[in-house]
Design a protein around this motif. Structure first.
Motif, PDB file in Angstrom:
ATOM      1  N   UNK A   1      51.778  53.330  43.579  1.00  0.00           N
ATOM      2  CA  UNK A   1      50.936  53.439  42.395  1.00  0.00           C
ATOM      3  C   UNK A   1      51.772  53.005  41.196  1.00  0.00           C
ATOM      4  N   UNK A   2      51.200  52.136  40.386  1.00  0.00           N
ATOM      5  CA  UNK A   2      51.862  51.769  39.138  1.00  0.00           C
ATOM      6  C   UNK A   2      51.679  52.913  38.165  1.00  0.00           C
ATOM      7  N   UNK A   3      52.787  53.332  37.577  1.00  0.00           N
ATOM      8  CA  UNK A   3      52.773  54.465  36.653  1.00  0.00           C
ATOM      9  C   UNK A   3      53.345  54.027  35.315  1.00  0.00           C
TER      10      UNK A   3
ATOM     11  N   UNK B   1      42.403  51.694  24.762  1.00  0.00           N
ATOM     12  CA  UNK B   1      43.831  51.554  24.582  1.00  0.00           C
ATOM     13  C   UNK B   1      44.398  51.095  25.917  1.00  0.00           C
ATOM     14  N   UNK B   2      44.874  49.856  25.978  1.00  0.00           N
ATOM     15  CA  UNK B   2      45.493  49.342  27.201  1.00  0.00           C
ATOM     16  C   UNK B   2      47.001  49.497  27.045  1.00  0.00           C
ATOM     17  N   UNK B   3      47.536  50.504  27.701  1.00  0.00           N
ATOM     18  CA  UNK B   3      48.961  50.795  27.614  1.00  0.00           C
ATOM     19  C   UNK B   3      49.745  49.769  28.423  1.00  0.00           C
TER      20      UNK B   3
ATOM     21  N   UNK C   1      37.678  39.983  29.108  1.00  0.00           N
ATOM     22  CA  UNK C   1      39.114  40.192  28.971  1.00  0.00           C
ATOM     23  C   UNK C   1      39.495  41.637  29.291  1.00  0.00           C
ATOM     24  N   UNK C   2      39.562  41.969  30.577  1.00  0.00           N
ATOM     25  CA  UNK C   2      39.920  43.330  30.990  1.00  0.00           C
ATOM     26  C   UNK C   2      41.424  43.454  31.229  1.00  0.00           C
ATOM     27  N   UNK C   3      41.857  44.622  31.683  1.00  0.00           N
ATOM     28  CA  UNK C   3      43.284  44.868  31.917  1.00  0.00           C
ATOM     29  C   UNK C   3      43.893  43.853  32.872  1.00  0.00           C
ATOM     30  N   UNK C   4      43.180  43.527  33.954  1.00  0.00           N
ATOM     31  CA  UNK C   4      43.713  42.571  34.924  1.00  0.00           C
ATOM     32  C   UNK C   4      43.972  41.208  34.283  1.00  0.00           C
TER      33      UNK C   4
ATOM     34  N   UNK D   1      52.626  41.775  32.393  1.00  0.00           N
ATOM     35  CA  UNK D   1      52.912  43.194  32.190  1.00  0.00           C
ATOM     36  C   UNK D   1      52.049  44.014  33.143  1.00  0.00           C
ATOM     37  N   UNK D   2      52.392  45.275  33.303  1.00  0.00           N
ATOM     38  CA  UNK D   2      51.502  46.233  33.943  1.00  0.00           C
ATOM     39  C   UNK D   2      50.765  46.943  32.817  1.00  0.00           C
TER      40      UNK D   2
END
Length: 181
Positions: free
Chosen positions: A72-74, A101-103, A146-149, A157-158
């Protein structure tokens, strides 16, 4: 002891990579973390630890892999970092309340940043910093181009996104946990 907000990416989505929050809390408490709390099923954890962010991230990724059997990416943020990210949100009023908020786990790739900074889509606003992408979409996050992926690929980046309400809840949980110090 430091207060951390832990953001797990891509768990409990569509029945895949299931991480029950009760099991996660138990795993983290048994691993020596203090005042472990979770919020909803999307992988939000607030806890106390004497570790720094890097060591905590490595330990958590290893514990989850060993216990649940998958990686899992944390992303790990201190309470101070979370507050600063929230305060830096460029949106106001209704846009802020409907923003995401995309961390980010690292600073964006400069070439990718130059490319995505030129993109525009009607009804969407984006502001990118070294640790967060602030995103507003009038049509909602589920309908965006334009989503996180997308940003992960372009910026190398992750990332993991949380909505405004979740951000407020995490800030409140972190503040409460900090008061226990």
């Amino acid at each position: 002891m430091n207060v951390f907000v832990i953001l797990l990416r891509g768990i409990n989505v569509g029945g895949h990579r299931k991480v029950p929050m009760t099991q996660l809390r138990e795993l983290l408490s048994n691993s020596g973390y203090v005042n472990v709390q979770t919020y909803i099923q999307s992988g939000n954890v607030v806890l106390q630890s004497p570790s720094d962010s890097k060591i905590l991230k490595q330990d958590l990724e290893e514990s989850i892999l060993n216990h649940f059997g998958f990686e899992v990416t944390i992303l790990v943020k201190t309470n101070t970092e979370l507050k600063a990210i929230y305060k830096a949100c460029p949106f106001q009023n209704e846009e802020k309340e409907k923003s995401y908020f995309m961390f980010l786990d690292t600073s964006p790739n400069t070439e990718g940043l130059a490319e995505v900074s030129k993109l525009e889509y009607i009804g969407e606003k984006v502001s990118i910093t070294e640790n967060c992408i602030y995103f507003f979409s009038a049509n909602g996050y589920g309908r965006t181009k334009f989503n996180s992926n997308f940003y992960e690929r372009k910026l190398k980046v992750n990332a993991t996104a949380r909505n405004y309400k979740t951000m407020l809840k995490l800030l409140a949980m972190a503040k409460e946990t900090e008061s226990k110090l």
